[in-house]
Design a protein around this motif. Structure first.
Motif, short mmCIF file in Angstrom:
data_model
loop_
_atom_site.label_atom_id
_atom_site.label_comp_id
_atom_site.label_asym_id
_atom_site.label_seq_id
_atom_site.Cartn_x
_atom_site.Cartn_y
_atom_site.Cartn_z
N HIS A 14 0.86 -1.14 0.13
CA HIS A 14 0.05 -0.03 -0.17
C HIS A 14 0.81 1.28 0.09
N ASP A 17 3.53 2.14 3.48
CA ASP A 17 4.27 0.96 3.92
C ASP A 17 5.86 1.07 3.74
N HIS A 125 -0.03 -7.60 2.95
CA HIS A 125 1.48 -7.49 3.22
C HIS A 125 2.11 -9.02 3.00
ZN ZN Z 1 0.22 -1.82 4.35
#
Ligand code: ZN
Length: 232
Positions: A14, A17, A125
């Motif tokens: 995203h 991150d 993730h």
């Molecule tokens: Zn993330």
């Protein structure tokens, strides 16, 4: 055509991150003259606790925030893959897209999220980390993995190192003493995620964490990674 290759490819689930995970090190690499490209897999359009902000709108906001953060750090290009947030899967299509980017930009180092964090961890993730590890080895490396990519001129590429952020098994500490301020500045670009009122607290928390990671090193502040060197 610019950016024919990159020294480092950062592949992030995203927007934001990569800033939490590796921004201090990215800023350091850029200062050393290395080229860094960001690949953002989803635009994080579900990452808000406000029913009045629609996902389509948030995607645009977050992409803009990511571009601003990348500019602060000196990242040369940001590629948005725009997979749906919270819906990433380990599919042949996604893997091939990552392989294509690795073969195109031929990075020495690939940085991404550690997929092997236990218990509570964002599913995106986990998926991104796993797919990137598979893409690096064996798929980007092997000549017969994708004959169609070969025909397009995308030859196999051997990545030398993979660095995983947010690891529970840190084996490498990167000195970010000189670039910690840039990391904080880049994180502050993500205004939809980090409220102004929280930003001082966030800086304190980040600083404490960076000091803890660096505690047995000769420098003050660090980002921690599980670093894999690929010899074969
Ligand atoms: Zn993330």
């Amino acid at each position: 055509m610019r950016n024919e290759r990159a020294d480092i490819l950062v592949i992030s689930p995203h927007p934001d991150d990569a800033e939490f995970g590796v921004a201090g090190t990215v800023a350091k690499w850029v200062k050393e003259g290395k080229s860094v490209i960001y690949v953002i897999c989803t635009s994080g359009e579900k990452g808000i606790d406000d029913i009045n902000i629609k996902p389509e709108e948030l995607a645009k906001i977050r992409e803009k925030e990511q571009l601003e953060a990348a500019r602060v750090l000196g990242v040369s290009e940001v590629i948005f893959l725009r997979y749906p947030d919270q819906e990433l899967e380990d599919t042949p299509e996604f893997r091939k897209e990552i392989v294509t980017l690795i073969r195109k930009y031929k990075p020495e180092i690939v940085v991404t999220s550690d997929p092997y964090r236990r218990y509570i961890w964002h599913r995106d993730h986990r998926i991104v980390g796993r797919v990137v590890l598979d893409a690096v080895f064996p798929y980007a490396r092997d000549i017969w993995s994708y004959p169609d990519l070969l025909k397009k001129g995308l030859k196999p590429h051997k990545v030398k190192e993979v660095w995983l952020w947010a690891s529970e098994n840190i084996n490498y500490r990167s000195d970010i003493t000189e670039t910690f301020d840039l990391k904080v500045r880049a994180l502050r670009c993500h205004k939809s995620q980090i409220k102004e009122s929280f930003s001082v607290e966030m800086e304190k928390w980040l600083c404490k964490r960076a000091k803890t990671i660096a505690q047995y090193e000769k420098f003050e502040l660090a980002e921690g990674f599980h670093r894999i060197e690929i010899w074969w």
